[in-house]
Enzyme design. Structure first.
Site, PDB file in Angstrom:
ATOM      1  N   GLU A 119       0.870  -1.184   0.000  1.00 29.56           N
ATOM      2  CA  GLU A 119       0.000   0.000   0.000  1.00 29.56           C
ATOM      3  C   GLU A 119       0.900   1.224   0.000  1.00 29.56           C
ATOM      4  O   GLU A 119       1.541   1.540   0.996  1.00 29.56           O
ATOM      5  CB  GLU A 119      -0.920  -0.023   1.228  1.00 29.56           C
ATOM      6  CG  GLU A 119      -2.086   0.957   1.115  1.00 29.56           C
ATOM      7  CD  GLU A 119      -1.754   2.347   1.592  1.00 29.56           C
ATOM      8  OE1 GLU A 119      -1.598   3.234   0.727  1.00 29.56           O
ATOM      9  OE2 GLU A 119      -1.653   2.557   2.806  1.00 29.56           O
ATOM     10  N   CYS A 157      -2.200   9.270   3.296  1.00 33.63           N
ATOM     11  CA  CYS A 157      -2.111   8.587   1.997  1.00 33.63           C
ATOM     12  C   CYS A 157      -3.380   8.741   1.182  1.00 33.63           C
ATOM     13  O   CYS A 157      -3.338   8.657  -0.051  1.00 33.63           O
ATOM     14  CB  CYS A 157      -1.762   7.112   2.186  1.00 33.63           C
ATOM     15  SG  CYS A 157      -2.985   6.167   3.111  1.00 33.63           S
TER      16      CYS A 157
END
EC number: 1.2.1.-
Length: 644
Positions: free
Chosen positions: A354, A389
């Protein structure tokens, strides 16, 4: 089914609530009867039906209230435990401010220095883990997992329920520890650390067991086998897994993988960022205390941290290539991911990656309430100083709303500039905290200058900020940069900082084109009154996650989370995240006790007659897969003939 426990206060409250609701309903019915006697008299059947429906609804409400557990089942009733707060987590802590806030200390080359990014206060030094330390961690975790892997769900739920209660009752302490090590505000920690972690625990308690139940699969379609063969997938723990987590959410990013690992019967060695070692030590100790209180082995959870690899110390790469790990989840940057994947390949360890994002916040022409949208944009861009993020990296606005939205945002930032600083000790009101370090300030300023040189307009900020109270703190001005175009570097690179980038689109298709022009594919949002148009945009975005008329809500516990393209691959979270930490064992079994597989004589070694064997198999295939009843009957006779 879980038992429900209600204390006397809850029962009294329940009774009074139901009684009040019933009395209110009776009062309304009497009022109707008094005001409309003739209608009532002529519609006795209607009144009877209405009364019945109301009674059923009242019963339904009562059942829903009772069926919502007020406490956990006794099989996993939470256990209370305590943990001393570190000195630096005390309110109004007077820690020494360091001249240098670097993690490196030339006088202690094998230690990691920790500082508060908001104030520069020194938090402590921790020895960087060695290869021998890593081997010991994996060994301890493996030994603990050999027992834990066979635990029933009640034991696992007990641990999670105990952890849930501790977090709920110690929010101030947890937020202060997270803020002291990351520089964020207490409010940002409350929403981004505590709220989401409690939601993950509670979702896992409520839905996790169902996700891990054996999964029956339909089939086989073979006519002969489908009557006595069953097939299912059984989900078993992998063993010792690892998670390498980023620093931007030191509590949530650390606990998320631990929650999933423990619930799936695994042990875990978490590698935290060297930027947040101090808080990670406390948070992992919290988990270990919870395990001890529940009479479980605290060695199930281990914490590793290393200095970045050098010629003399390669412990970080040794960690990611360790053959003892059965799975790795990595949350971090793209450059680091390349090294991790290279190391993990040595032991064929599967990795979920990720990485960063360049999430677009798309505003269509049909969007009307721009003032409300400006609040969402501000929160989504500047929360945690943009170090998120799934934060808003680009605001892409169709031409009808672009100028108005630019004005609204610029006026807001001019009239009420965001206050920067530290509220860890509640000494002042602030809107935005610090960044984790000043290492990227040159890069951020260069991105802004490149955009301005190519035609963008800088309306607010654009450079680092020297805080008058905290000169050792790491602050960057809240920035508003408009008229950005795809050829500018800031439109293609992840900012991960407090820079609000705005791009103007010609129409809906151009919005999609601009959003997909960046090499990332983590998430995105689309806002508009035309739901059909919003769904068109959502389906056209090349991302792993999309929110319609909302921001970042795709990061909910029931959904898998992850990106595509430059944002990585694989998923964590949701049922898929739990199943990804299991060995999906395919099991085929007999469903009829009196039927079992036998090798037919024509196929038994040694083959006595190849022609007969061929005809036998051919007839079997025809009978198994033909759609003709007559062909199947003929094949049965042929099988009987060839079997002799």
């Amino acid at each position: 089914m879980s038992k429900v426990y209600l204390n006397s206060d809850m029962i009294n409250h329940l009774n009074s609530t139901v009684q009040a609701y019933f009395n209110l309903w009776l009062e309304k019915q009497n009022a109707i009867m008094r005001s409309q006697p003739q209608i009532i008299q002529d519609n006795q059947k209607l009144i009877g039906i209405t009364t019945l429906v109301a009674s059923i609804f009242t019963l339904y409400v009562l059942v829903k209230i009772i069926s919502t557990p007020a406490k956990c089942s006794s099989s996993y009733k939470p256990v209370k435990f305590s943990l001393p707060a570190p000195e630096a987590a005390q309110n109004n802590w007077k820690g020494k401010r360091s001249v240098s806030t670097n993690i490196w200390n030339p006088e202690e080359p094998n230690f990691i220095q920790c500082h508060c990014p908001a104030t520069g206060q020194y938090l402590g030094s921790f020895p960087s883990k060695t290869e021998a330390d890593i081997d010991e961690m994996v060994s301890k975790a493996g030994k603990a997992q050999s027992t834990w892997g066979n635990s029933d769900f009640s034991r696992r739920l007990r641990v999670l329920a105990s952890l849930h209660d501790y977090i709920l009752n110690n929010q101030d302490l947890i937020a202060r520890v997270a803020c002291r090590d990351s520089g964020k505000t207490m409010l940002d920690a409350s929403m981004g650390e505590i709220l989401v972690t409690l939601e993950k625990i509670q979702w896992t308690i409520k839905h996790g067991q169902r996700a891990l139940q054996p999964s029956r699969r339909p089939g086989p379609t073979n006519f002969f086998m489908k009557w006595y063969k069953g097939a299912e997938i059984r989900y078993e723990p992998l063993g010792v897994i690892s998670s390498i987590v980023s620093w931007n959410y030191p509590f949530h990013n650390l606990l998320g993988p631990i929650i999933a690992a423990l619930f799936t019967g695994n042990a875990i060695v978490v590698k935290c960022s060297e930027q947040v070692v101090w808080s990670s030590e406390f948070f992992v100790e919290l988990i270990r205390k919870c395990l001890e209180a529940c009479d479980e082995d605290p060695d199930l959870v281990q914490l590793c941290y290393c200095l970045p690899p050098t010629e003399n110390d390669d412990s970080a790469n040794y960690f990611t290539s360790h053959p003892g790990f059965k799975h790795i989840t990595f949350i971090g940057s793209q450059p680091v991911a390349h090294y991790i994947l290279k190391c993990a390949a040595k032991s064929l360890t599967p990795v979920v990656v990720e990485l960063g994002g360049k999430d677009a916040f798309i505003v269509l022409d049909s969007a009307k309430n721009l003032d409300a949208l400006s609040s969402i944009i501000m929160r989504g861009t500047f929360q945690s100083s943009g170090q998120n993020c799934i934060g808003i990296e680009r605001v892409i606005v169709s031409k009808e709303n672009y100028d108005d939205l630019v004005k609204i945002l610029n006026d807001r930032m001019t009239a009420n500039p965001l206050r920067q600083g530290s509220d860890i000790d509640h000494l002042e009101n602030v809107d935005m905290g610090a960044m984790i370090s000043d290492n990227r300030f040159d890069e951020l300023e260069a991105l802004v200058k490149d955009a301005v040189a190519k035609g963008a307009r800088l309306l607010q900020g654009g450079s680092r900020f020297k805080h008058p109270k905290y000169p050792q703190g790491h602050y960057f001005q809240p920035t508003l940069l408009v008229d950005v175009t795809p050829e500018m570097k800031i439109a293609q690179n992840e900012v991960f900082g407090p820079i609000l980038v705005m791009m103007k689109a010609k129409n809906t298709d151009h919005c999609v084109q601009l959003a997909n022009s960046a090499p990332f594919g983590l998430g995105g949002s689309v806002f508009g009154a035309d739901i059909k148009e919003c769904n068109y945009v959502a389906n056209s975005l090349q991302t792993g996650n999309v929110a319609i008329n909302d921001f970042a809500t795709f990061y909910v516990c029931q959904l898998p989370f992850g990106g595509i393209n430059g944002s990585g691959y694989g998923k964590f979270g949701g049922e898929e995240g739990l199943l990804g930490l299991c060995n999906a064992k395919s099991v085929c079994f007999d469903t009829l006790p009196f039927v079992s597989t036998q090798i037919p004589k024509p196929l038994d070694y040694p083959i006595r007659n190849n022609a007969k064997a061929w005809n036998f198999v051919k007839s079997f295939i025809v009978g198994a897969y033909t759609n003709s009843t007559w062909q199947r009957i003929k094949s049965l006779f042929s099988l009987a003939k060839e079997a002799s």
